[in-house]
Write a protein that holds these residues in place. Structure first.
Motif, PDB file in Angstrom:
ATOM      1  N   UNK A  92      29.107  48.862  36.348  1.00  0.00           N
ATOM      2  CA  UNK A  92      29.856  48.641  37.934  1.00  0.00           C
ATOM      3  C   UNK A  92      31.248  48.492  37.911  1.00  0.00           C
ATOM      4  N   UNK A  93      31.678  47.683  36.754  1.00  0.00           N
ATOM      5  CA  UNK A  93      33.226  47.339  36.813  1.00  0.00           C
ATOM      6  C   UNK A  93      33.684  47.884  35.527  1.00  0.00           C
ATOM      7  N   UNK A  94      34.923  48.711  35.389  1.00  0.00           N
ATOM      8  CA  UNK A  94      35.208  49.382  34.203  1.00  0.00           C
ATOM      9  C   UNK A  94      36.990  48.895  34.385  1.00  0.00           C
ATOM     10  N   UNK A  95      37.179  48.379  33.196  1.00  0.00           N
ATOM     11  CA  UNK A  95      38.603  48.068  33.013  1.00  0.00           C
ATOM     12  C   UNK A  95      39.400  48.322  31.781  1.00  0.00           C
ATOM     13  N   UNK A  96      40.595  48.574  31.763  1.00  0.00           N
ATOM     14  CA  UNK A  96      41.281  49.050  30.428  1.00  0.00           C
ATOM     15  C   UNK A  96      41.317  47.655  29.681  1.00  0.00           C
ATOM     16  N   UNK A  97      41.262  47.802  28.439  1.00  0.00           N
ATOM     17  CA  UNK A  97      41.240  46.736  27.416  1.00  0.00           C
ATOM     18  C   UNK A  97      42.467  45.935  27.548  1.00  0.00           C
ATOM     19  N   UNK A  98      42.268  44.740  27.854  1.00  0.00           N
ATOM     20  CA  UNK A  98      43.428  43.947  28.020  1.00  0.00           C
ATOM     21  C   UNK A  98      43.140  42.542  27.104  1.00  0.00           C
ATOM     22  N   UNK A  99      44.277  41.899  26.805  1.00  0.00           N
ATOM     23  CA  UNK A  99      43.879  40.483  25.845  1.00  0.00           C
ATOM     24  C   UNK A  99      42.821  39.567  26.604  1.00  0.00           C
ATOM     25  N   UNK A 100      42.047  39.061  25.699  1.00  0.00           N
ATOM     26  CA  UNK A 100      40.994  38.150  26.208  1.00  0.00           C
ATOM     27  C   UNK A 100      41.611  36.550  26.517  1.00  0.00           C
ATOM     28  N   UNK A 101      41.281  35.896  27.385  1.00  0.00           N
ATOM     29  CA  UNK A 101      40.055  36.268  28.537  1.00  0.00           C
ATOM     30  C   UNK A 101      40.743  37.122  29.647  1.00  0.00           C
ATOM     31  N   UNK A 102      39.736  37.949  30.098  1.00  0.00           N
ATOM     32  CA  UNK A 102      39.951  38.760  31.189  1.00  0.00           C
ATOM     33  C   UNK A 102      39.735  38.359  32.339  1.00  0.00           C
ATOM     34  N   UNK A 103      40.537  38.483  33.522  1.00  0.00           N
ATOM     35  CA  UNK A 103      40.246  37.988  34.918  1.00  0.00           C
ATOM     36  C   UNK A 103      39.391  39.002  35.713  1.00  0.00           C
ATOM     37  N   UNK A 104      38.331  38.482  36.263  1.00  0.00           N
ATOM     38  CA  UNK A 104      37.655  39.400  37.037  1.00  0.00           C
ATOM     39  C   UNK A 104      37.658  38.736  38.582  1.00  0.00           C
ATOM     40  N   UNK A 105      38.157  39.334  39.516  1.00  0.00           N
ATOM     41  CA  UNK A 105      38.266  38.860  40.797  1.00  0.00           C
ATOM     42  C   UNK A 105      37.798  39.904  41.887  1.00  0.00           C
ATOM     43  N   UNK A 106      37.798  39.329  43.134  1.00  0.00           N
ATOM     44  CA  UNK A 106      37.274  40.283  44.377  1.00  0.00           C
ATOM     45  C   UNK A 106      36.262  39.858  45.215  1.00  0.00           C
ATOM     46  N   UNK A 107      36.752  39.676  46.406  1.00  0.00           N
ATOM     47  CA  UNK A 107      35.792  39.127  47.518  1.00  0.00           C
ATOM     48  C   UNK A 107      34.666  40.230  47.704  1.00  0.00           C
ATOM     49  N   UNK A 108      35.060  41.394  47.297  1.00  0.00           N
ATOM     50  CA  UNK A 108      34.191  42.385  47.901  1.00  0.00           C
ATOM     51  C   UNK A 108      32.652  42.536  47.126  1.00  0.00           C
ATOM     52  N   UNK A 109      32.766  41.860  45.824  1.00  0.00           N
ATOM     53  CA  UNK A 109      31.548  41.908  44.863  1.00  0.00           C
ATOM     54  C   UNK A 109      31.271  40.299  44.702  1.00  0.00           C
ATOM     55  N   UNK A 110      32.159  39.365  44.902  1.00  0.00           N
ATOM     56  CA  UNK A 110      31.729  38.068  44.622  1.00  0.00           C
ATOM     57  C   UNK A 110      31.574  37.137  45.821  1.00  0.00           C
ATOM     58  N   UNK A 111      30.837  36.390  45.824  1.00  0.00           N
ATOM     59  CA  UNK A 111      30.529  35.416  46.828  1.00  0.00           C
ATOM     60  C   UNK A 111      30.443  33.905  46.373  1.00  0.00           C
ATOM     61  N   UNK A 112      30.838  33.199  47.257  1.00  0.00           N
ATOM     62  CA  UNK A 112      31.123  31.755  46.810  1.00  0.00           C
ATOM     63  C   UNK A 112      29.589  31.250  46.644  1.00  0.00           C
ATOM     64  N   UNK A 113      29.365  30.037  45.631  1.00  0.00           N
ATOM     65  CA  UNK A 113      28.156  29.533  45.539  1.00  0.00           C
ATOM     66  C   UNK A 113      26.900  30.239  45.360  1.00  0.00           C
ATOM     67  N   UNK A 114      27.135  31.364  44.361  1.00  0.00           N
ATOM     68  CA  UNK A 114      26.097  32.318  44.079  1.00  0.00           C
ATOM     69  C   UNK A 114      25.968  32.553  42.534  1.00  0.00           C
TER      70      UNK A 114
END
Length: 368
Positions: A92-114
């Protein structure tokens, strides 16, 4: 050395050089085709209502080779054990390799208290466009957080635009069925004491008070033509009324907690009244925006200007206020009477009501 010998020597050197290059290319291709190790020791940190950071362990060779990370993120209750039929299908989520830790954010697929489940793959994009991928990591579960103060401030700013003008009122009221008041009056319940109950999950899913703060709910909205509480109620035919000054005075802290609607044109604003220094006040102080008692668009207390005058209490006219008082309230402080309305508007009850996620008036861009 004659010319023929020198020519043979140079030819052999060229052949050896070419062989070395071929060996290096074969070795490099072999490394590119070598399987990637499975990511392990998945760790989630810095979780907010709509973001998190993720990291895992992988070999130094894989760290140097990986070009992409695949993230399989899904709600816990909807987790599919068979993520993909083919190993080379991006998640579902594809990201170019970056130094870890990697940030994942976006209100279109993340909801509070879930609660979410997450797993990762590392991948190497090959010259033909295909991906060499690792096995999926173990699945890790985590839960997103509540709205932070900055998010509640955004919600407050939206609510201010819908509040309307201020109208005078004199009583807070609470409607319930006869069984409720009979129970409150029973000796087992303290002989007339309405005790705080845990706030349900109605309204914005990310509100910090849902399921965490206890209180007794009151209303204070009045009818335009009479200035009195409405004749009808969705909560029951008996109404407890208490003078406004018992719950709203200079010894009370006022907080904004939520702004929502239930697929309707009108909106609700949830406010918290907590006596200064109480447990409820301490809870709200670091989680909710505090409002000035004398100057806010929702609920105000104005002290008497002259001796003999009464305080002035006002409520917003264009939103329905739900006021949560965090301490017990005794029936002796007010009165219980039958309302004059003949029909009960049960469809208007907000118990565990879900917020309309499509409303542009009361939603902010950090989940619902």
């Amino acid at each position: 050395m004659n010319g023929e010998s020198r020519g043979q020597s140079l030819s052999w050197e060229r052949i050896e050089l070419c062989n070395d290059v071929k060996c290096q290319l074969r070795a490099r291709k072999g490394n590119m085709d070598a399987p990637l190790s499975t990511p392990c020791n998945i760790q989630i940190c810095e979780v907010t209502c709509d973001s998190f950071r993720i990291m895992w362990d992988m070999t130094s060779e894989d760290t140097a080779r990986a070009t992409h990370f695949f993230i399989d993120l899904s709600r816990k209750e909807n987790r599919d054990p068979n993520r993909f039929k083919h190993r080379d299908v991006p998640t579902k989520l594809v990201a170019k390799a970056v130094p870890l830790p990697m940030a994942v954010r976006g209100h279109w697929f993340l909801s509070p208290r879930t609660e979410y489940c997450v797993a990762v793959q590392t991948a190497v994009r090959q010259p033909d466009g295909d991906y060499l991928v690792s096995e999926w990591s173990q699945v890790v579960e985590f839960c997103t957080g509540d709205y932070a103060m900055e998010h509640l401030q955004q919600l407050l700013d939206k609510a201010k635009g819908s509040a309307g003008r201020l109208l005078k009122f004199s009583v807070f009221y609470r409607n319930q069925h006869p069984d409720y008041f009979d129970y409150v009056r029973s000796v087992l319940e303290g002989g007339g004491l309405m005790r705080p109950a845990l706030k349900d999950s109605s309204g914005s899913h990310g509100s910090p008070i849902n399921g965490k703060l206890q209180g007794v709910f009151f209303s204070c909205n009045t009818e335009f033509d009479t200035g009195l509480p409405p004749k009808d109620s969705p909560y029951g035919p008996l109404r407890f009324q208490i003078p406004a000054g018992h719950l709203l005075n200079p010894n009370i802290s006022l907080y904004f907690a939520d702004f929502y609607c239930m697929y309707t044109a009108y909106h609700y604003v949830v406010l918290v009244l907590a006596p200064v220094g109480t447990e409820g006040d301490t809870f709200c102080r670091t989680r909710l925006p505090m409002l000035d008692l004398a100057s806010n668009p929702f609920l105000t207390y104005t002290a008497p200007q002259r001796q003999g005058e009464e305080p002035l209490y006002c409520h917003a006219s264009d939103v329905i206020l739900e006021v949560l008082f965090t301490e017990p309230v005794h029936l002796d402080q007010g009165s219980v009477e039958q309302i004059s309305g003949h029909h009960q508007l049960m469809s208007l009850t907000t118990a565990n009501a879900k917020k309309d996620p499509s409303c542009k008036v009361c939603n902010i861009s950090v989940g619902r």
